[in-house]
Write an enzyme that holds these catalytic residues in place. Structure first.
Site, PDB file in Angstrom:
ATOM      1  CD1 TRP A 241     -16.990   3.782   6.218  1.00 20.35           C
ATOM      2  CD2 TRP A 241     -18.585   4.064   4.699  1.00 20.35           C
ATOM      3  NE1 TRP A 241     -17.089   2.614   5.510  1.00 20.35           N
ATOM      4  CE2 TRP A 241     -18.067   2.760   4.560  1.00 20.35           C
ATOM      5  CE3 TRP A 241     -19.612   4.462   3.838  1.00 20.35           C
ATOM      6  CZ2 TRP A 241     -18.521   1.860   3.604  1.00 20.35           C
ATOM      7  CZ3 TRP A 241     -20.067   3.565   2.886  1.00 20.35           C
ATOM      8  CH2 TRP A 241     -19.525   2.282   2.768  1.00 20.35           C
ATOM      9  CB  CYS A 277     -15.607  -2.731   4.348  1.00 21.64           C
ATOM     10  SG  CYS A 277     -14.516  -2.927   5.788  1.00 21.64           S
ATOM     11  CG  HIS A 335     -11.603  -2.571   2.211  1.00 18.03           C
ATOM     12  ND1 HIS A 335     -12.872  -2.167   2.563  1.00 18.03           N
ATOM     13  CD2 HIS A 335     -11.694  -3.012   0.924  1.00 18.03           C
ATOM     14  CE1 HIS A 335     -13.689  -2.333   1.533  1.00 18.03           C
ATOM     15  NE2 HIS A 335     -12.999  -2.845   0.534  1.00 18.03           N
ATOM     16  CG  ASP A 360     -14.730  -4.691  -1.942  1.00 13.78           C
ATOM     17  OD1 ASP A 360     -15.701  -4.742  -1.172  1.00 13.78           O
ATOM     18  OD2 ASP A 360     -13.753  -3.938  -1.759  1.00 13.78           O
ATOM     19  CG  ASN A 400       2.389  -3.848  -3.957  1.00 20.08           C
ATOM     20  OD1 ASN A 400       3.027  -3.536  -2.957  1.00 20.08           O
ATOM     21  ND2 ASN A 400       2.940  -4.454  -4.984  1.00 20.08           N
ATOM     22  CG  ASP A 402       5.013   3.092  -4.250  1.00 21.45           C
ATOM     23  OD1 ASP A 402       4.935   1.957  -3.735  1.00 21.45           O
ATOM     24  OD2 ASP A 402       5.905   3.415  -5.057  1.00 21.45           O
ATOM     25  CD  GLU A 449       5.579  -4.154   0.253  1.00 17.11           C
ATOM     26  OE1 GLU A 449       6.487  -3.675  -0.449  1.00 17.11           O
ATOM     27  OE2 GLU A 449       4.371  -3.950   0.047  1.00 17.11           O
ATOM     28  CD  GLU A 454       6.884  -4.260  -3.704  1.00 19.83           C
ATOM     29  OE1 GLU A 454       5.851  -3.579  -3.900  1.00 19.83           O
ATOM     30  OE2 GLU A 454       8.025  -3.766  -3.639  1.00 19.83           O
ATOM     31  CB  ILE A 486       4.764   7.275  18.967  1.00 21.78           C
ATOM     32  CG1 ILE A 486       4.851   8.717  18.452  1.00 21.78           C
ATOM     33  CG2 ILE A 486       3.728   7.168  20.080  1.00 21.78           C
ATOM     34  CD1 ILE A 486       3.600   9.199  17.753  1.00 21.78           C
ATOM     35  CE1 TYR A 525     -13.507  -0.084   7.249  1.00 23.56           C
ATOM     36  CE2 TYR A 525     -15.234   1.134   8.358  1.00 23.56           C
ATOM     37  CZ  TYR A 525     -14.807   0.354   7.303  1.00 23.56           C
ATOM     38  OH  TYR A 525     -15.683   0.024   6.302  1.00 23.56           O
ATOM     39  CG  ASP A 590      -2.969   4.433  12.872  1.00 20.31           C
ATOM     40  OD1 ASP A 590      -3.417   5.563  13.091  1.00 20.31           O
ATOM     41  OD2 ASP A 590      -2.545   4.069  11.752  1.00 20.31           O
TER      42      ASP A 590
END
Length: 703
Positions: A241, A277, A335, A360, A400, A402, A449, A454, A486, A525, A590
């Site tokens: 990476w 990934c 990902h 994964d 999920n 925080d 959300e 949730e 922005i 990324y 981004d």
């Protein structure tokens, strides 16, 4: 007395077609468990199936055992091999008076998958049977008793049989797709997949136990997850990476899995360099589909990497903008992992956790001492049941967690700016069944959300992993005196300048003197800055109830070269109020510049074994020439190997048009994939769909 056997026919083409394996081969017997297949014996003399002996033995692995399910003895007359898990009966198509008997053989729906030897005995006095050859046994999504059974035929065609697909990349606001050739039915891929199982550390340590455990898709998917990466087991791909890809290929180079898997085999099991990934996930999808486990590639945008298992990600800013994280936690633009379909009787007596499981192969964190992840039931992730195996807390955090933002001051002290419980886990995406549409499956992983449900699930997950609970109800902090955002003024396209504006507004009656730092970085990324693009510092007055607009101009001449090994551009604004000590405001955006246009189309009859032409077109969008240009074209079922065309120099505004002839050799829906590289642009992709009609009559051999 026994059968007097002459010629034997394994009926490979007929059996393989019935078992949906004829795309792999029609010259060797490849069948699916729990489903019968036919073997025909031509006899020298008339036979009596009710009394004459015909004993069959199947074995897999180096130490086959009936107790472990890796050996079975069965046959005629009825009762031979009593208690065997494999079953046999005389097929109704047998012509006994003519000296032909066809046996209908069925393996158990939970038999270990892999290569079996098949032998026959026709005399009770013979200790060793005569070899009939080999058969490959795969998982069977068509069989209701198989734990990978998938009820809908349309889904079986997509998640087992489809050789091409789409992988979603970019960011949550700039979602793009790239075509991928899974190629699970290409020549030799099934043997490479079995080789992968044979060299896994568990097999090398205890082969008898490992071969027996291959009956279980939970076990097999976990082994494959570990073996796709090369971190601790001699697996397929080495990850990298840092943008340094000497001695290998940039991960963006790959268009499909076949070349990766063949390279791994060709070089003696040494890892292929390099993967990230989406490459890990797509190669794993190839292996699972080849073995018969339904699966799909899934992309999670704004994906958290929670290293300390506290379901929280820490972001750090300084007064000059984003800087390398002080925490090993990160949030990736996206990902990619795999979902595999299977039952989970190890977790529930019912079907509570059956269905899609997140698996994964990207080496992020160790699981029971090995770099692998899953299978984690998606239903458990949705409910916050993070105390279940395998690796549910890690995947739960990916979708999920925080996110806590901190300001770090010059003296090393830090201040919590706000907590964001919304942004992680956005637009979780996979390809639709039967089309190239994107399907958003976020609701499979978490409740909407901002809803009470949730937060309840999140708080339950926190309790289950024994973390002190914090009050997290969205994006919150003290009411800010300044709001800002922005805004894009044009669509970001690689090769062109990018223009944005920073808009600030005061929500009270004070005039403020603001120090504004706008920072632009090239980002990988996985959320790590790769290089600084530009920074601008200015002081401005913000008047009450008025907008203050700051233009942001990012020339291609400044950002272009720095984006060759980066995925996105992060534009950050850190604003401090000179008159109010400690008042700090942060916003960021981004950007994922769109690649210049590359097109590919297929010209011709779209008929199996008939010549066709792939036409690839690229136009230089820059005001300068491009050097070292080359185009690649691949496509499983269409091209037996990657085709290339090179052009040393492409002038300003010049259009490059390349035509390549190919001969499709497998019918059905296929996809041509093109890639373009040069000194200024890396790995621009394009694809087109082709539906190849089968020919009738005699099938010519492959060239």
């Amino acid at each position: 007395m026994g059968f007097d056997v002459g010629k034997i026919d394994l009926n490979c083409e007929k059996n393989n077609t019935a078992h949906n394996t004829n795309d792999i081969s029609v010259n060797r017997l490849i069948v699916r468990r729990g489903q019968s297949f036919l073997v025909t014996f031509e006899l020298h003399d008339p036979t009596r199936p009710t009394t004459d002996l015909l004993e069959l033995t199947v074995e897999t692995g180096p130490q086959p055992s009936e107790a472990l399910g890796t050996r079975s003895v069965f046959g005629l007359p009825e009762g031979c091999g009593k208690g065997s898990s494999w079953k046999v009966k005389v097929h109704q198509g047998s012509v006994l008076p003519a000296g032909s008997i066809t046996l209908d053989i069925t393996s158990p729906a939970d038999a270990p998958v892999g290569e079996y030897s098949l032998s026959v005995k026709t005399s009770a006095t013979t200790s060793v049977g005569s070899s009939l050859g080999k058969l490959l046994l795969l998982f069977n999504p068509w069989c209701q008793e198989d734990s990978v059974h998938l009820p809908e035929e349309e889904e079986r065609q997509e998640y087992v049989m489809r050789e091409q697909g789409l992988v979603y990349k970019g960011s949550d606001k700039y979602i793009s797709s790239m075509a991928w050739n899974f190629g699970q039915f290409e020549d030799d891929i099934v043997d490479i997949c079995l080789k992968l199982l044979d060299v896994n550390p568990k097999c090398l340590s205890d082969p008898a136990k490992d071969f027996s455990a291959r009956c279980n898709p939970i076990y097999v998917s976990r082994v494959v997850s570990a073996m796709i990466n090369a971190n601790d087991d001699g697996g397929v791909l080495m990850g990298r990476w840092d943008g340094q890809y000497d001695g290998g290929m940039s991960p963006t180079h790959w268009n499909g899995s076949v070349e990766v898997l063949r390279r791994w085999l060709k070089y003696g099991g040494n890892p292929v360099k390099y993967g990230q990934c989406w490459v890990f996930a797509a190669v794993m999808c190839t292996v699972l589909r080849c073995l018969g486990i339904p699966c799909r590639v899934v992309t999670n945008f704004q994906s958290a990497h929670d290293t300390d298992k506290n379901l929280t990600i820490d972001d750090f800013f300084s007064d000059y903008g984003v800087r390398p994280k002080q925490s090993p936690d990160s949030v990736w633009n996206y990902h990619v992992w795999v979902e595999a379909w299977m039952r989970r009787p190890d977790l529930s007596a019912g079907s509570l956790y059956d269905g899609w499981q997140a698996v994964d192969p990207t080496p992020q964190e160790k699981s029971t001492g090995v770099y692998c992840c899953g299978p984690a039931p998606v239903k458990a992730i949705l409910q916050g049941h993070v105390d279940l195996k395998y690796d549910v807390p890690f995947v739960f955090a990916e979708v999920n967690a925080d996110r806590v933002t901190w300001m770090v001051f010059a003296d090393g002290s830090k201040k919590k700016i706000f907590t964001d419980s919304v942004s992680v886990g956005q637009n979780i995406s996979t390809k639709a069944v039967g089309s190239d549409k994107r399907v958003d499956i976020t609701a499979n992983y978490k409740h909407a959300e901002g809803t009470e449900k949730e937060r309840d699930v999140y708080n339950q997950a926190v309790k289950r992993v024994n973390i002190p609970e914090e009050n997290s109800n969205g994006i919150h902090d003290d009411k800010p005196g300044v709001s800002m955002k922005i805004v894009e003024l044009n669509k970001p396209v690689s090769g062109k300048d990018i223009d944005l504006k920073l808009v600030l507004n005061s929500n009270d009656n004070e005039t403020r003197t603001l120090v504004i730092n706008v920072n632009v970085q090239a980002m990988r990324y996985n959320g790590i800055p790769s290089s600084q693009i530009q920074t601008e510092l200015k002081e401005q007055k913000l008047l009450p109830n008025q907008d203050l607009t700051i233009p942001i101009h990012i020339p291609f001449s400044v950002y272009g070269e720095k984006m060759q090994e980066s995925n996105s551009i992060k534009v950050s604004a850190v604003v401090t109020d000179k008159d109010k000590s400690g008042a700090v405001y942060i916003t960021e955006k981004d950007l994922v510049p769109e690649s210049p246009s590359l097109t590919i189309k297929a010209i011709g009859s779209e008929l199996q074994y008939s010549d066709m032409t792939a036409e690839v077109v690229f136009e230089n969008p820059l005001s300068e020439g491009l050097r070292d240009c080359f185009i690649t074209v691949t496509g499983s079922g269409l091209l037996t190997e990657t085709m290339e065309a090179r052009m040393p120099f492409l002038k300003q505004g010049q259009r490059l048009r390349v035509k390549m002839t190919f001969t499709p050799y497998r019918p059905g829906p296929k996809k041509l994939v093109a890639g373009f590289n040069c000194d200024q642009f890396r790995d621009i992709k394009a694809s087109c769909n082709v539906y190849i009609k089968p020919i009738t009559g005699v099938v010519p051999p492959l060239p």
